[in-house]
Design a protein around this motif. Structure first.
Motif, PDB file in Angstrom:
ATOM      1  N   LYS A 149       0.887  -1.008  -0.091  1.00  0.00           N
ATOM      2  CA  LYS A 149       0.176  -0.030   0.030  1.00  0.00           C
ATOM      3  C   LYS A 149       0.924   1.245   0.094  1.00  0.00           C
ATOM      4  N   THR A 150       0.351   2.112  -0.749  1.00  0.00           N
ATOM      5  CA  THR A 150       1.102   3.435  -0.836  1.00  0.00           C
ATOM      6  C   THR A 150       1.225   3.973   0.385  1.00  0.00           C
ATOM      7  N   GLY A 151       2.317   4.864   0.603  1.00  0.00           N
ATOM      8  CA  GLY A 151       2.207   5.610   1.989  1.00  0.00           C
ATOM      9  C   GLY A 151       2.727   4.764   3.264  1.00  0.00           C
ATOM     10  N   LEU A 152       3.070   3.596   3.203  1.00  0.00           N
ATOM     11  CA  LEU A 152       3.332   2.719   4.384  1.00  0.00           C
ATOM     12  C   LEU A 152       4.652   3.344   4.962  1.00  0.00           C
ATOM     13  N   ASN A 153       4.999   3.328   6.219  1.00  0.00           N
ATOM     14  CA  ASN A 153       6.193   3.625   6.898  1.00  0.00           C
ATOM     15  C   ASN A 153       6.862   2.264   7.045  1.00  0.00           C
ATOM     16  N   LYS A 154       8.131   2.332   7.602  1.00  0.00           N
ATOM     17  CA  LYS A 154       8.842   1.135   8.236  1.00  0.00           C
ATOM     18  C   LYS A 154       7.833   0.351   8.894  1.00  0.00           C
ATOM     19  N   LYS A 155       7.202   0.722   9.923  1.00  0.00           N
ATOM     20  CA  LYS A 155       6.314  -0.106  10.767  1.00  0.00           C
ATOM     21  C   LYS A 155       5.208  -0.924  10.044  1.00  0.00           C
ATOM     22  N   GLY A 156       4.642  -0.027   9.124  1.00  0.00           N
ATOM     23  CA  GLY A 156       3.470  -0.626   8.409  1.00  0.00           C
ATOM     24  C   GLY A 156       3.888  -1.782   7.465  1.00  0.00           C
ATOM     25  N   LEU A 157       5.246  -1.587   6.813  1.00  0.00           N
ATOM     26  CA  LEU A 157       5.945  -2.730   6.097  1.00  0.00           C
ATOM     27  C   LEU A 157       6.348  -3.886   7.142  1.00  0.00           C
ATOM     28  N   ARG A 158       6.792  -3.782   8.189  1.00  0.00           N
ATOM     29  CA  ARG A 158       7.048  -4.830   8.917  1.00  0.00           C
ATOM     30  C   ARG A 158       5.997  -5.644   9.513  1.00  0.00           C
ATOM     31  N   GLU A 159       4.827  -4.852   9.550  1.00  0.00           N
ATOM     32  CA  GLU A 159       3.531  -5.364  10.061  1.00  0.00           C
ATOM     33  C   GLU A 159       3.170  -6.379   8.797  1.00  0.00           C
ATOM     34  N   ASN A 160       3.138  -5.942   7.700  1.00  0.00           N
ATOM     35  CA  ASN A 160       2.678  -6.644   6.546  1.00  0.00           C
ATOM     36  C   ASN A 160       3.509  -7.900   6.326  1.00  0.00           C
ATOM     37  N   ILE A 161       4.568  -7.678   6.527  1.00  0.00           N
ATOM     38  CA  ILE A 161       5.583  -8.879   6.415  1.00  0.00           C
ATOM     39  C   ILE A 161       5.240  -9.951   7.687  1.00  0.00           C
ATOM     40  N   PHE A 162       5.274  -9.366   8.701  1.00  0.00           N
ATOM     41  CA  PHE A 162       5.140 -10.217  10.014  1.00  0.00           C
ATOM     42  C   PHE A 162       3.656 -10.953   9.776  1.00  0.00           C
ATOM     43  N   TYR A 163       2.647 -10.593   9.245  1.00  0.00           N
ATOM     44  CA  TYR A 163       0.947 -11.108   8.932  1.00  0.00           C
ATOM     45  C   TYR A 163       1.174 -11.903   7.773  1.00  0.00           C
ATOM     46  N   ASN A 164       1.843 -11.682   6.874  1.00  0.00           N
ATOM     47  CA  ASN A 164       1.771 -12.550   5.828  1.00  0.00           C
ATOM     48  C   ASN A 164       2.654 -13.606   5.655  1.00  0.00           C
ATOM     49  N   LEU A 165       3.799 -13.740   6.284  1.00  0.00           N
ATOM     50  CA  LEU A 165       5.150 -14.915   6.245  1.00  0.00           C
ATOM     51  C   LEU A 165       5.247 -15.545   7.279  1.00  0.00           C
ATOM     52  N   SER A 166       5.428 -16.758   7.308  1.00  0.00           N
ATOM     53  CA  SER A 166       5.879 -17.505   8.342  1.00  0.00           C
ATOM     54  C   SER A 166       7.222 -17.059   9.342  1.00  0.00           C
ATOM     55  N   LYS A 167       7.221 -17.478  10.544  1.00  0.00           N
ATOM     56  CA  LYS A 167       8.259 -17.099  11.199  1.00  0.00           C
ATOM     57  C   LYS A 167       9.778 -17.524  10.693  1.00  0.00           C
ATOM     58  N   LYS A 168       9.688 -18.768  10.060  1.00  0.00           N
ATOM     59  CA  LYS A 168      10.906 -19.262   9.366  1.00  0.00           C
ATOM     60  C   LYS A 168      10.931 -18.546   8.434  1.00  0.00           C
TER      61      LYS A 168
END
Length: 186
Positions: A149-168
């Motif tokens: 999504k446009t306008g995401l800051n680093k925290k938003g990017l990290r959240e997206n990765i966190f909720y879309n990928l496995s821990k591994k």
């Protein structure tokens, strides 16, 4: 022995210890938790292993705070202490932390392992994601076709990765990204 002497001996020791891993990198003053802490050395290969140095002129006053940040962000942690700090250090650091001493032995410096580091069971994936720069976060999202999504800051990017990928997958991506980073900032 002072920090600079210990660091030099420790880096030499770590290069030898990790020579079988061709893609190993050793980073000085590795920032953690968006710059709230720095570990003296980080070895990055199959794990992200931080090394904290406490020389003879250092105190252990900051160590409890450092433990908090290091435990969140690093897969393994080892502390290198002056022999005068050993007893107190063993009382303060978690039992899964590695402990080493760098001593002068006649003409050379010797690294003595007191306790091997174990894998950190307390690692926090969101804190580990803070190790990455914004463009690196974007690259991971692109690789996994995560909607950006446009306008995401680093925290938003990290959240997206966190909720879309496995821990591994996240940990693997973090390691690979750090190992391939060209322009380290400190």
């Amino acid at each position: 022995m002072y920090d600079a002497e210990i660091r030099k001996s420790l880096k030499k020791f770590l290069k030898i210890q990790n020579r079988k891993f061709a893609d190993t990198i050793i980073v000085d003053e590795f920032e953690l938790c968006s710059g709230l802490a720095r570990v003296d050395l980080a070895v990055i290969n199959g794990v992200i292993h931080g090394y904290e140095i406490k020389g003879e002129n250092d105190t252990l006053l900051r160590l409890p705070n450092q433990i908090c940040y290091y435990n969140k962000s690093l897969e393994k942690i080892t502390i290198s202490v002056n022999p005068s700090h050993l007893k107190k250090t063993l009382e303060i650091v978690p039992e899964w932390w590695g402990v080493i001493i760098v001593e002068k032995d006649k003409r050379k410096k010797v690294v003595k392992e007191i306790r091997d580091a174990e894998i950190n069971q307390e690692v926090d994936i969101k804190s580990m994601l803070q190790l990455l720069w914004k463009d690196e976060l974007f690259n991971i999202m692109r690789r996994y076709n995560i909607n950006i999504k446009t306008g995401l800051n680093k925290k938003g990017l990290r959240e997206n990765i966190f909720y879309n990928l496995s821990k591994k997958n996240i940990i693997s991506e973090i390691r690979q990204t750090l190992k391939s980073r060209k322009n380290w900032r400190s």
